[in-house]
Design a protein around this motif. Structure first.
Motif, PDB file in Angstrom:
ATOM      1  N   ASP A 146      10.438  52.071  32.868  1.00  0.00           N
ATOM      2  CA  ASP A 146      11.655  52.485  32.158  1.00  0.00           C
ATOM      3  C   ASP A 146      12.717  51.397  32.192  1.00  0.00           C
ATOM      4  N   VAL A 147      12.810  50.718  33.332  1.00  0.00           N
ATOM      5  CA  VAL A 147      13.872  49.732  33.534  1.00  0.00           C
ATOM      6  C   VAL A 147      13.287  48.508  34.212  1.00  0.00           C
ATOM      7  N   LEU A 148      13.708  47.332  33.755  1.00  0.00           N
ATOM      8  CA  LEU A 148      13.452  46.075  34.461  1.00  0.00           C
ATOM      9  C   LEU A 148      14.796  45.409  34.685  1.00  0.00           C
ATOM     10  N   ILE A 149      15.025  44.960  35.906  1.00  0.00           N
ATOM     11  CA  ILE A 149      16.277  44.276  36.217  1.00  0.00           C
ATOM     12  C   ILE A 149      15.944  42.957  36.899  1.00  0.00           C
ATOM     13  N   GLN A 150      16.566  41.871  36.431  1.00  0.00           N
ATOM     14  CA  GLN A 150      16.245  40.541  36.947  1.00  0.00           C
ATOM     15  C   GLN A 150      17.505  39.697  37.073  1.00  0.00           C
ATOM     16  N   ASN A 151      17.492  38.788  38.052  1.00  0.00           N
ATOM     17  CA  ASN A 151      18.632  37.875  38.195  1.00  0.00           C
ATOM     18  C   ASN A 151      18.185  36.435  38.391  1.00  0.00           C
ATOM     19  N   PHE A 152      17.079  36.066  37.716  1.00  0.00           N
ATOM     20  CA  PHE A 152      16.694  34.662  37.694  1.00  0.00           C
ATOM     21  C   PHE A 152      17.737  33.851  36.926  1.00  0.00           C
ATOM     22  N   ARG A 153      17.750  32.566  37.161  1.00  0.00           N
ATOM     23  CA  ARG A 153      18.670  31.697  36.436  1.00  0.00           C
ATOM     24  C   ARG A 153      18.434  31.843  34.935  1.00  0.00           C
ATOM     25  N   THR A 154      19.492  31.790  34.174  1.00  0.00           N
ATOM     26  CA  THR A 154      19.423  32.002  32.731  1.00  0.00           C
ATOM     27  C   THR A 154      18.335  31.132  32.104  1.00  0.00           C
ATOM     28  N   GLY A 155      17.457  31.760  31.323  1.00  0.00           N
ATOM     29  CA  GLY A 155      16.389  31.057  30.619  1.00  0.00           C
ATOM     30  C   GLY A 155      15.058  31.061  31.340  1.00  0.00           C
ATOM     31  N   THR A 156      15.044  31.408  32.641  1.00  0.00           N
ATOM     32  CA  THR A 156      13.794  31.358  33.406  1.00  0.00           C
ATOM     33  C   THR A 156      12.784  32.380  32.893  1.00  0.00           C
ATOM     34  N   MET A 157      13.218  33.608  32.691  1.00  0.00           N
ATOM     35  CA  MET A 157      12.295  34.641  32.222  1.00  0.00           C
ATOM     36  C   MET A 157      11.771  34.316  30.826  1.00  0.00           C
ATOM     37  N   TYR A 171      13.541  39.352  27.167  1.00  0.00           N
ATOM     38  CA  TYR A 171      13.708  40.690  26.585  1.00  0.00           C
ATOM     39  C   TYR A 171      12.846  40.878  25.345  1.00  0.00           C
ATOM     40  N   ASP A 172      12.864  39.932  24.435  1.00  0.00           N
ATOM     41  CA  ASP A 172      12.084  40.089  23.200  1.00  0.00           C
ATOM     42  C   ASP A 172      10.593  40.211  23.501  1.00  0.00           C
ATOM     43  N   ASP A 173      10.118  39.429  24.466  1.00  0.00           N
ATOM     44  CA  ASP A 173       8.697  39.472  24.828  1.00  0.00           C
ATOM     45  C   ASP A 173       8.304  40.842  25.372  1.00  0.00           C
ATOM     46  N   LEU A 174       9.088  41.357  26.293  1.00  0.00           N
ATOM     47  CA  LEU A 174       8.730  42.613  26.944  1.00  0.00           C
ATOM     48  C   LEU A 174       9.078  43.825  26.089  1.00  0.00           C
ATOM     49  N   HIS A 175      10.108  43.697  25.266  1.00  0.00           N
ATOM     50  CA  HIS A 175      10.439  44.786  24.340  1.00  0.00           C
ATOM     51  C   HIS A 175       9.286  45.015  23.353  1.00  0.00           C
ATOM     52  N   ALA A 176       8.602  43.936  22.987  1.00  0.00           N
ATOM     53  CA  ALA A 176       7.451  44.077  22.083  1.00  0.00           C
ATOM     54  C   ALA A 176       6.330  44.877  22.741  1.00  0.00           C
ATOM     55  N   LEU A 177       6.205  44.758  24.077  1.00  0.00           N
ATOM     56  CA  LEU A 177       5.184  45.517  24.797  1.00  0.00           C
ATOM     57  C   LEU A 177       5.604  46.964  25.024  1.00  0.00           C
ATOM     58  N   ASN A 178       6.899  47.173  25.215  1.00  0.00           N
ATOM     59  CA  ASN A 178       7.424  48.500  25.546  1.00  0.00           C
ATOM     60  C   ASN A 178       8.796  48.659  24.900  1.00  0.00           C
ATOM     61  N   PRO A 179       8.846  49.212  23.692  1.00  0.00           N
ATOM     62  CA  PRO A 179      10.127  49.346  22.994  1.00  0.00           C
ATOM     63  C   PRO A 179      11.129  50.247  23.709  1.00  0.00           C
ATOM     64  N   ARG A 180      10.681  51.041  24.669  1.00  0.00           N
ATOM     65  CA  ARG A 180      11.582  51.931  25.405  1.00  0.00           C
ATOM     66  C   ARG A 180      12.178  51.258  26.651  1.00  0.00           C
ATOM     67  N   ILE A 238      -0.052  40.548  35.169  1.00  0.00           N
ATOM     68  CA  ILE A 238       0.066  41.771  35.973  1.00  0.00           C
ATOM     69  C   ILE A 238       1.410  42.436  35.697  1.00  0.00           C
ATOM     70  N   LEU A 239       2.462  41.635  35.675  1.00  0.00           N
ATOM     71  CA  LEU A 239       3.784  42.188  35.403  1.00  0.00           C
ATOM     72  C   LEU A 239       3.832  42.833  34.019  1.00  0.00           C
ATOM     73  N   ARG A 240       3.228  42.190  33.037  1.00  0.00           N
ATOM     74  CA  ARG A 240       3.214  42.764  31.687  1.00  0.00           C
ATOM     75  C   ARG A 240       2.518  44.128  31.685  1.00  0.00           C
TER      76      ARG A 240
END
Length: 394
Positions: free
Chosen positions: A90-101, A108-117, A81-83
């Motif tokens: 336009d913007v996603l901001i997250q503060n999960f512990r490093t490596g969780t996402m 970033y690489d995963d979601l940038h592939a879905l939306n390069p902008r 759903i999030l994908r």
């Protein structure tokens, strides 16, 4: 219409730094969607008292002008759903512990592939790189490790923290600046980018001239309490009815101060003629000035200092602050209605734009308050939403 009208922001943050950033974006007109785990996972919802109805004052601080939905990101369907949402964000901001996402396939690489902008902003205590990157980061710890406590307080008091979560707030502000810069760059390149903002980095930047003094001199700074390390007199004084601040920034202002306290001869004393001399003779000068300030009230001294062009003002408590007519004139105290808390009072926005005025349109949302509304906008049917709710996906 707000300055950021039409901007879509997915907010996966909690507590203060991230929510403070996304509140500012929302105040400026962005459509901010606050996503929490089912039931609400922003810890500040329970940080009280005080509470307004069932809403903690802490949560109300940084969550207006947002819509709220829930997603159980531990479940694959919720991540899908999030994908779907990310594709038009336009913007996603997250503060999960490093490596969780990254573990969830939402880095970033995963979601940038879905939306390069997509502009992808990560907040952490110590950043996405470096030997401390995996450590949890809390404002209090960062104030300690970031040098702020070592220069706050007096030699007698020992190290003190700032009275608000200043590292969190600064981080939220830097996130906002970086996001707006990335949006401007995207106008040229057509591409989004990753933003890495750390509480420790933000805290270090706030050391400003104190850090510069150390880097230039190599001298570890002392705690000066309410005095200034480089300027004299620039501190608190006791008047006849309370305490106030007098901030003498140059030799001309010092001459004026000597005139209004009826001690013009002090300005010509070789021990006090220049700021460097006043620094060397700080204790003797302050003792003399303090005796004079006890002769009048804060209001009298403020009027005299203001007429002489010397910055000065009383030390307000928060009741005095929010009762001040100037604060009211600047709309820094606002009221709005809330579905469970009734009428609530909030701090207004300091952003004053002449055409794209800040508007406070939405109350700080209940956990998941707009889940169905938002998912319908992405084309999901009520039957599907009901199924997800029943299975704790939402």
């Amino acid at each position: 219409m707000g300055a950021l009208d039409g901007l879509k922001v997915i907010d996966l943050t909690r507590v203060l730094a991230g929510p403070y950033c996304t509140m500012i974006l929302g105040d400026l007109g962005a459509d901010v969607i606050k996503i929490e785990a089912p039931g609400g996972s922003d810890e500040t919802r329970g940080w009280g008292p005080p509470f307004a109805g069932d809403q903690s004052a802490y949560y109300l601080t940084a969550n207006r002008n947002k819509r709220a939905m829930t997603l159980n990101l531990k479940e694959a369907e919720a991540r899908d759903i999030l994908r779907t949402m990310v594709k038009s964000a336009d913007v996603l901001i997250q503060n999960f512990r490093t490596g969780t996402m990254e573990k969830w396939g939402l880095g970033y690489d995963d979601l940038h592939a879905l939306n390069p902008r997509l502009i992808y902003c990560s907040i952490s205590g110590f950043g996405q790189s470096g030997p401390y990157k995996d450590l949890p980061g809390y404002d209090y710890v960062v104030q300690a490790m970031g040098g702020m406590m070592s220069i706050t307080g007096s030699e007698e008091s020992g190290p003190m923290k700032v009275g608000v979560a200043i590292a969190d707030i600064a981080t939220g502000l830097y996130c906002t600046i970086a996001i707006l810069a990335a949006l401007q760059e995207r106008h040229r390149s057509g591409r989004g980018q990753q933003i890495d903002i750390a509480l420790l980095d933000s805290q270090i930047s706030l050391l400003a001239n104190v850090a510069s003094n150390y880097l230039v001199s190599g001298q570890i700074p002392k705690r000066y309490g309410n005095q200034h390390p480089n300027i004299v007199p620039y501190q608190t004084f006791r008047a006849s009815d309370g305490e106030m601040v007098v901030a003498v920034g140059n030799d001309r202002q010092f001459q004026k101060l000597c005139e209004i306290i009826d001690k013009p001869e002090l300005a010509g004393d070789p021990a006090f003629r220049s700021n460097s001399e006043r620094l060397a003779n700080r204790d003797r000068l302050i003792e003399m000035l303090q005796a004079e300030f006890l002769r009048k009230s804060c209001k009298e001294w403020q009027e005299l200092c203001t007429s002489a062009g010397i910055p000065a003002g009383p030390i307000y408590n928060l009741q005095q602050l929010f009762d001040d007519p100037h604060v009211a004139a600047r709309d820094m105290k606002i009221e709005m209605s809330h579905p469970t808390a009734g009428q609530i009072r909030l701090v207004g926005s300091p952003l004053k734009l002449s055409r794209s005025r800040v508007e406070i349109k939405r109350h700080p949302p209940l956990a998941g308050e707009h889940t169905r509304e938002i998912l319908r906008e992405y084309g999901f049917a009520d039957e599907q939403i009901d199924d997800w709710l029943a299975r704790n996906i939402l």
